[in-house]
Design a protein around this motif. Structure first.
Motif, PDB file in Angstrom:
ATOM      1  N   GLU A 158      -7.777   5.662 -12.548  1.00 31.10           N
ATOM      2  CA  GLU A 158      -7.946   4.223 -12.775  1.00 31.10           C
ATOM      3  C   GLU A 158      -6.716   3.437 -12.306  1.00 31.10           C
ATOM      4  OE1 GLU A 158      -8.835   4.062 -16.919  1.00 31.10           O
ATOM      5  OE2 GLU A 158     -10.990   4.482 -16.626  1.00 31.10           O
ATOM      6  N   LEU A 159      -5.521   3.995 -12.519  1.00 34.15           N
ATOM      7  CA  LEU A 159      -4.307   3.332 -12.050  1.00 34.15           C
ATOM      8  C   LEU A 159      -4.339   3.169 -10.541  1.00 34.15           C
ATOM      9  CD1 LEU A 159      -1.423   2.221 -12.539  1.00 34.15           C
ATOM     10  CD2 LEU A 159      -0.595   4.582 -12.322  1.00 34.15           C
ATOM     11  N   ALA A 160      -4.698   4.230  -9.839  1.00 35.43           N
ATOM     12  CA  ALA A 160      -4.779   4.163  -8.377  1.00 35.43           C
ATOM     13  C   ALA A 160      -5.795   3.112  -7.940  1.00 35.43           C
ATOM     14  CB  ALA A 160      -5.143   5.534  -7.812  1.00 35.43           C
ATOM     15  N   ALA A 161      -6.904   3.031  -8.654  1.00 36.89           N
ATOM     16  CA  ALA A 161      -7.933   2.042  -8.314  1.00 36.89           C
ATOM     17  C   ALA A 161      -7.414   0.622  -8.520  1.00 36.89           C
ATOM     18  CB  ALA A 161      -9.180   2.276  -9.159  1.00 36.89           C
ATOM     19  N   ARG A 162      -6.741   0.389  -9.648  1.00 36.87           N
ATOM     20  CA  ARG A 162      -6.216  -0.952  -9.930  1.00 36.87           C
ATOM     21  C   ARG A 162      -5.183  -1.378  -8.898  1.00 36.87           C
ATOM     22  NH1 ARG A 162      -5.645   1.003 -15.168  1.00 36.87           N
ATOM     23  NH2 ARG A 162      -3.362   0.914 -15.025  1.00 36.87           N
ATOM     24  N   LEU A 163      -4.436  -0.421  -8.379  1.00 36.38           N
ATOM     25  CA  LEU A 163      -3.370  -0.734  -7.430  1.00 36.38           C
ATOM     26  C   LEU A 163      -3.848  -0.766  -5.982  1.00 36.38           C
ATOM     27  CD1 LEU A 163      -0.536   1.465  -8.994  1.00 36.38           C
ATOM     28  CD2 LEU A 163      -0.881  -1.005  -9.242  1.00 36.38           C
ATOM     29  N   GLY A 164      -5.124  -0.469  -5.765  1.00 35.95           N
ATOM     30  CA  GLY A 164      -5.674  -0.529  -4.418  1.00 35.95           C
ATOM     31  C   GLY A 164      -5.378   0.665  -3.548  1.00 35.95           C
ATOM     32  N   ALA A 221       1.525  10.479   1.624  1.00 39.12           N
ATOM     33  CA  ALA A 221       1.504   9.787   0.335  1.00 39.12           C
ATOM     34  C   ALA A 221       0.081   9.443  -0.081  1.00 39.12           C
ATOM     35  CB  ALA A 221       2.361   8.525   0.407  1.00 39.12           C
ATOM     36  N   ASP A 222      -0.755   9.000   0.856  1.00 41.82           N
ATOM     37  CA  ASP A 222      -2.144   8.678   0.532  1.00 41.82           C
ATOM     38  C   ASP A 222      -2.879   9.887  -0.013  1.00 41.82           C
ATOM     39  OD1 ASP A 222      -1.374   6.323   1.715  1.00 41.82           O
ATOM     40  OD2 ASP A 222      -3.049   6.227   3.120  1.00 41.82           O
ATOM     41  N   THR A 223      -2.613  11.042   0.586  1.00 41.93           N
ATOM     42  CA  THR A 223      -3.285  12.266   0.144  1.00 41.93           C
ATOM     43  C   THR A 223      -2.894  12.615  -1.281  1.00 41.93           C
ATOM     44  OG1 THR A 223      -3.318  13.061   2.423  1.00 41.93           O
ATOM     45  CG2 THR A 223      -3.657  14.702   0.705  1.00 41.93           C
ATOM     46  N   HIS A 224      -1.605  12.467  -1.613  1.00 42.87           N
ATOM     47  CA  HIS A 224      -1.171  12.693  -2.987  1.00 42.87           C
ATOM     48  C   HIS A 224      -1.920  11.781  -3.954  1.00 42.87           C
ATOM     49  CE1 HIS A 224       2.201  15.537  -2.978  1.00 42.87           C
ATOM     50  NE2 HIS A 224       2.468  15.097  -1.771  1.00 42.87           N
ATOM     51  N   ALA A 225      -2.060  10.516  -3.599  1.00 43.96           N
ATOM     52  CA  ALA A 225      -2.711   9.556  -4.488  1.00 43.96           C
ATOM     53  C   ALA A 225      -4.168   9.925  -4.742  1.00 43.96           C
ATOM     54  CB  ALA A 225      -2.625   8.148  -3.890  1.00 43.96           C
ATOM     55  N   VAL A 226      -4.847  10.409  -3.716  1.00 43.25           N
ATOM     56  CA  VAL A 226      -6.259  10.773  -3.864  1.00 43.25           C
ATOM     57  C   VAL A 226      -6.430  12.072  -4.646  1.00 43.25           C
ATOM     58  CG1 VAL A 226      -8.321  11.504  -2.607  1.00 43.25           C
ATOM     59  CG2 VAL A 226      -7.001   9.539  -1.788  1.00 43.25           C
ATOM     60  N   VAL A 227      -5.628  13.060  -4.343  1.00 46.64           N
ATOM     61  CA  VAL A 227      -5.825  14.408  -4.887  1.00 46.64           C
ATOM     62  C   VAL A 227      -5.363  14.541  -6.338  1.00 46.64           C
ATOM     63  CG1 VAL A 227      -5.045  16.824  -4.670  1.00 46.64           C
ATOM     64  CG2 VAL A 227      -5.785  15.550  -2.647  1.00 46.64           C
ATOM     65  N   LEU A 228      -4.301  13.826  -6.719  1.00 44.83           N
ATOM     66  CA  LEU A 228      -3.658  14.054  -8.010  1.00 44.83           C
ATOM     67  C   LEU A 228      -4.604  14.051  -9.210  1.00 44.83           C
ATOM     68  CD1 LEU A 228      -1.118  14.512  -9.700  1.00 44.83           C
ATOM     69  CD2 LEU A 228      -0.715  12.039  -9.646  1.00 44.83           C
ATOM     70  N   PRO A 265       0.808  -1.226   0.000  1.00 44.81           N
ATOM     71  CA  PRO A 265       0.000   0.000   0.000  1.00 44.81           C
ATOM     72  C   PRO A 265       0.843   1.280   0.000  1.00 44.81           C
ATOM     73  CG  PRO A 265      -0.931  -1.585   1.518  1.00 44.81           C
ATOM     74  CD  PRO A 265       0.401  -2.137   1.103  1.00 44.81           C
ATOM     75  N   LEU A 266       1.937   1.273   0.789  1.00 47.23           N
ATOM     76  CA  LEU A 266       2.796   2.451   0.827  1.00 47.23           C
ATOM     77  C   LEU A 266       3.636   2.551  -0.443  1.00 47.23           C
ATOM     78  CD1 LEU A 266       3.681   4.931   2.297  1.00 47.23           C
ATOM     79  CD2 LEU A 266       5.284   3.555   3.647  1.00 47.23           C
ATOM     80  N   THR A 267       4.010   1.420  -1.007  1.00 48.29           N
ATOM     81  CA  THR A 267       4.701   1.432  -2.297  1.00 48.29           C
ATOM     82  C   THR A 267       3.859   2.155  -3.338  1.00 48.29           C
ATOM     83  OG1 THR A 267       5.905  -0.635  -1.877  1.00 48.29           O
ATOM     84  CG2 THR A 267       5.544  -0.039  -4.173  1.00 48.29           C
ATOM     85  N   VAL A 268       2.587   1.813  -3.386  1.00 45.90           N
ATOM     86  CA  VAL A 268       1.667   2.387  -4.379  1.00 45.90           C
ATOM     87  C   VAL A 268       1.484   3.882  -4.164  1.00 45.90           C
ATOM     88  CG1 VAL A 268      -0.736   2.406  -5.125  1.00 45.90           C
ATOM     89  CG2 VAL A 268       0.467   0.233  -4.834  1.00 45.90           C
ATOM     90  N   THR A 269       1.162   4.291  -2.937  1.00 42.85           N
ATOM     91  CA  THR A 269       0.890   5.707  -2.696  1.00 42.85           C
ATOM     92  C   THR A 269       2.157   6.542  -2.799  1.00 42.85           C
ATOM     93  OG1 THR A 269       1.043   5.329  -0.295  1.00 42.85           O
ATOM     94  CG2 THR A 269      -1.148   5.270  -1.297  1.00 42.85           C
ATOM     95  N   ARG A 299       3.820  -3.920 -11.488  1.00 42.98           N
ATOM     96  CA  ARG A 299       4.691  -5.072 -11.249  1.00 42.98           C
ATOM     97  C   ARG A 299       4.907  -5.279  -9.753  1.00 42.98           C
ATOM     98  NH1 ARG A 299       9.959  -3.959 -14.714  1.00 42.98           N
ATOM     99  NH2 ARG A 299      10.658  -5.828 -13.563  1.00 42.98           N
ATOM    100  N   LEU A 300       5.089  -4.188  -9.016  1.00 46.38           N
ATOM    101  CA  LEU A 300       5.335  -4.302  -7.584  1.00 46.38           C
ATOM    102  C   LEU A 300       4.078  -4.688  -6.816  1.00 46.38           C
ATOM    103  CD1 LEU A 300       7.775  -1.327  -7.030  1.00 46.38           C
ATOM    104  CD2 LEU A 300       8.289  -3.763  -7.016  1.00 46.38           C
ATOM    105  N   ALA A 301       2.926  -4.236  -7.285  1.00 48.84           N
ATOM    106  CA  ALA A 301       1.677  -4.639  -6.639  1.00 48.84           C
ATOM    107  C   ALA A 301       1.464  -6.147  -6.787  1.00 48.84           C
ATOM    108  CB  ALA A 301       0.510  -3.876  -7.249  1.00 48.84           C
ATOM    109  N   ALA A 302       1.896  -6.698  -7.931  1.00 49.13           N
ATOM    110  CA  ALA A 302       1.745  -8.137  -8.180  1.00 49.13           C
ATOM    111  C   ALA A 302       2.852  -8.953  -7.545  1.00 49.13           C
ATOM    112  CB  ALA A 302       1.704  -8.391  -9.689  1.00 49.13           C
ATOM    113  N   GLU A 303       4.070  -8.403  -7.506  1.00 53.80           N
ATOM    114  CA  GLU A 303       5.234  -9.128  -6.996  1.00 53.80           C
ATOM    115  C   GLU A 303       6.123  -8.165  -6.216  1.00 53.80           C
ATOM    116  OE1 GLU A 303       7.264 -11.579  -5.530  1.00 53.80           O
ATOM    117  OE2 GLU A 303       5.949 -12.558  -7.004  1.00 53.80           O
ATOM    118  N   PRO A 304       5.812  -7.938  -4.930  1.00 54.39           N
ATOM    119  CA  PRO A 304       6.526  -6.926  -4.142  1.00 54.39           C
ATOM    120  C   PRO A 304       8.029  -7.159  -4.013  1.00 54.39           C
ATOM    121  CG  PRO A 304       4.505  -7.608  -3.038  1.00 54.39           C
ATOM    122  CD  PRO A 304       4.714  -8.558  -4.175  1.00 54.39           C
ATOM    123  N   GLU A 305       8.496  -8.400  -4.174  1.00 57.04           N
ATOM    124  CA  GLU A 305       9.909  -8.683  -3.991  1.00 57.04           C
ATOM    125  C   GLU A 305      10.685  -8.701  -5.302  1.00 57.04           C
ATOM    126  OE1 GLU A 305      10.523 -12.122  -1.595  1.00 57.04           O
ATOM    127  OE2 GLU A 305       9.376 -11.327   0.099  1.00 57.04           O
TER     128      GLU A 305
END
Length: 356
Positions: free
Chosen positions: A298-304, A258-265, A166-170, A209-215
């Protein structure tokens, strides 16, 4: 942008070391290169394990570990950290972590002039900017000063393996916000445009890629490379509506950075899109999309990623106050700002609806 356009670009003396394992193997060398002998290591509570590894690698050059970094750099934390630095006789700091740790290092540098080494563990990009921020009495102040720019930045993709998805994404969405505003900033340049488009492309490729395979270490490296470019763009240009919104929402209302950036952008870009066609074209190329705000939504939605400011804890009654703060001081933005217009952006972000 063509070379006949009028622009200026200022480079800053920052050394970058980029390789797996560099946080432990390269940080002592960077300290030695800078002539530093007593370094205070800074981190937040989440990053303490990694910071201790860096502190151990520094050996006798480590003057202590300060693990009290907080989001938005509360001024009381900065004041205490400066006291600790002085009591330890430190001649510099090493910030290990994300924007909170690096922000604290910058606050110390601003107060003391001591050099800073940054070892980022997220994709915020703060390490590549001369921008500082401090929060006092619910108001976040920001500024620019060359003294806060880290002298060395050590990028270690292995250090980001522990970053939760989640933090990786945001954090990655935060980096995308940097390049979006850099592309339409009044002081952008051809070099910034090139870095911004490449940074956006690299981050948009790495995050799924990271959402699917974090390592996936290669994807971690790609994202960290993107964060470097995105941060460099932010460091060379003037921030607009998006960053001002996030500073107010974080500093005054305590929303996670970071979460706020993801929502507002997506909503901030939807507001500015008609006044920044060149920026939208460049971002569209990077994202492979015609409608950039919708593509990011849509990207943010797909990544959770979080979808709304309400989800982050903002109250509906706070929207008017936030809008008044955002429009209360003049700053550059491609589209003219009005309280009504900014309130519309905030309401859309509050509800999490599709950007219009």
């Amino acid at each position: 942008m063509t070379v006949s356009d009028d622009f200026s670009y200022e480079t800053r003396p920052v050394r970058v070391v980029f390789r797996p394992g560099a946080s432990v193997t390269a940080t002592p060398d960077e300290a030695d290169r800078l002539g530093l002998r007593r370094l205070l290591v800074l981190c937040g509570s989440r990053g303490e394990t990694a910071a201790r590894s860096v502190a151990d690698a520094l050996g006798d050059a480590c003057a202590g570990l300060y693990a009290e970094a907080r989001m938005h750099v509360p001024v009381e934390i900065a004041d205490h950290a400066v006291e600790v630095v002085r009591a330890a006789g430190a001649d510099g700091c090493v910030a290990v972590g994300g924007g909170s740790a690096i922000g604290l290092g910058k606050a110390i540098a601003l107060r003391t002039g001591l050099p800073l080494i940054a070892v980022p563990s997220t994709y915020s990009g703060s390490e590549m900017t001369p921008v500082w921020g401090l929060t006092e009495h619910g108001i976040k102040r920001t500024g620019r000063d060359p003294v806060v720019q880290p002298r060395s930045v050590v990028y270690d993709p292995e250090l980001t393996l522990s970053l939760p998805v989640p933090l990786t994404v945001t954090s990655g969405m935060n980096a995308l916000a940097h390049v979006a505003e850099a592309l339409y900033a009044p002081d952008t340049s051809p070099l910034v445009s090139l870095m911004a488009e490449e940074g956006a492309r690299a981050m948009a490729e790495a995050l799924p890629r990271l959402a699917a395979e974090p390592e996936d270490l290669q994807a971690r490296s790609r994202a960290l490379y993107a964060a470097w470019l995105c941060g460099a763009c932010l460091g060379s240009t003037t921030m607009g509506l998006h960053h001002k919104l996030c500073h107010v929402l974080g500093g005054t209302f305590g929303l996670p950075h970071a979460d706020t950036h993801a929502v507002v952008l997506p909503h901030a870009l939807a507001y500015n899109a008609s006044a920044a066609p060149g920026a939208m074209t460049a971002l569209g190329r990077a994202l492979g999309a015609e409608d950039v705000p919708r593509a990011l939504w849509e990207l943010a939605a797909r990544l959770g990623a979080p979808r709304s400011l309400a989800e982050l804890g903002l109250g509906e009654g706070d929207l008017a106050d936030a809008a008044a703060q955002v429009t209360g001081q003049p700053y550059r933005n491609p589209r003219r700002l009005t309280t009504e217009g900014v309130l519309g952006v905030l309401r859309a972000a509050y509800e999490g609806r599709e950007p219009e």
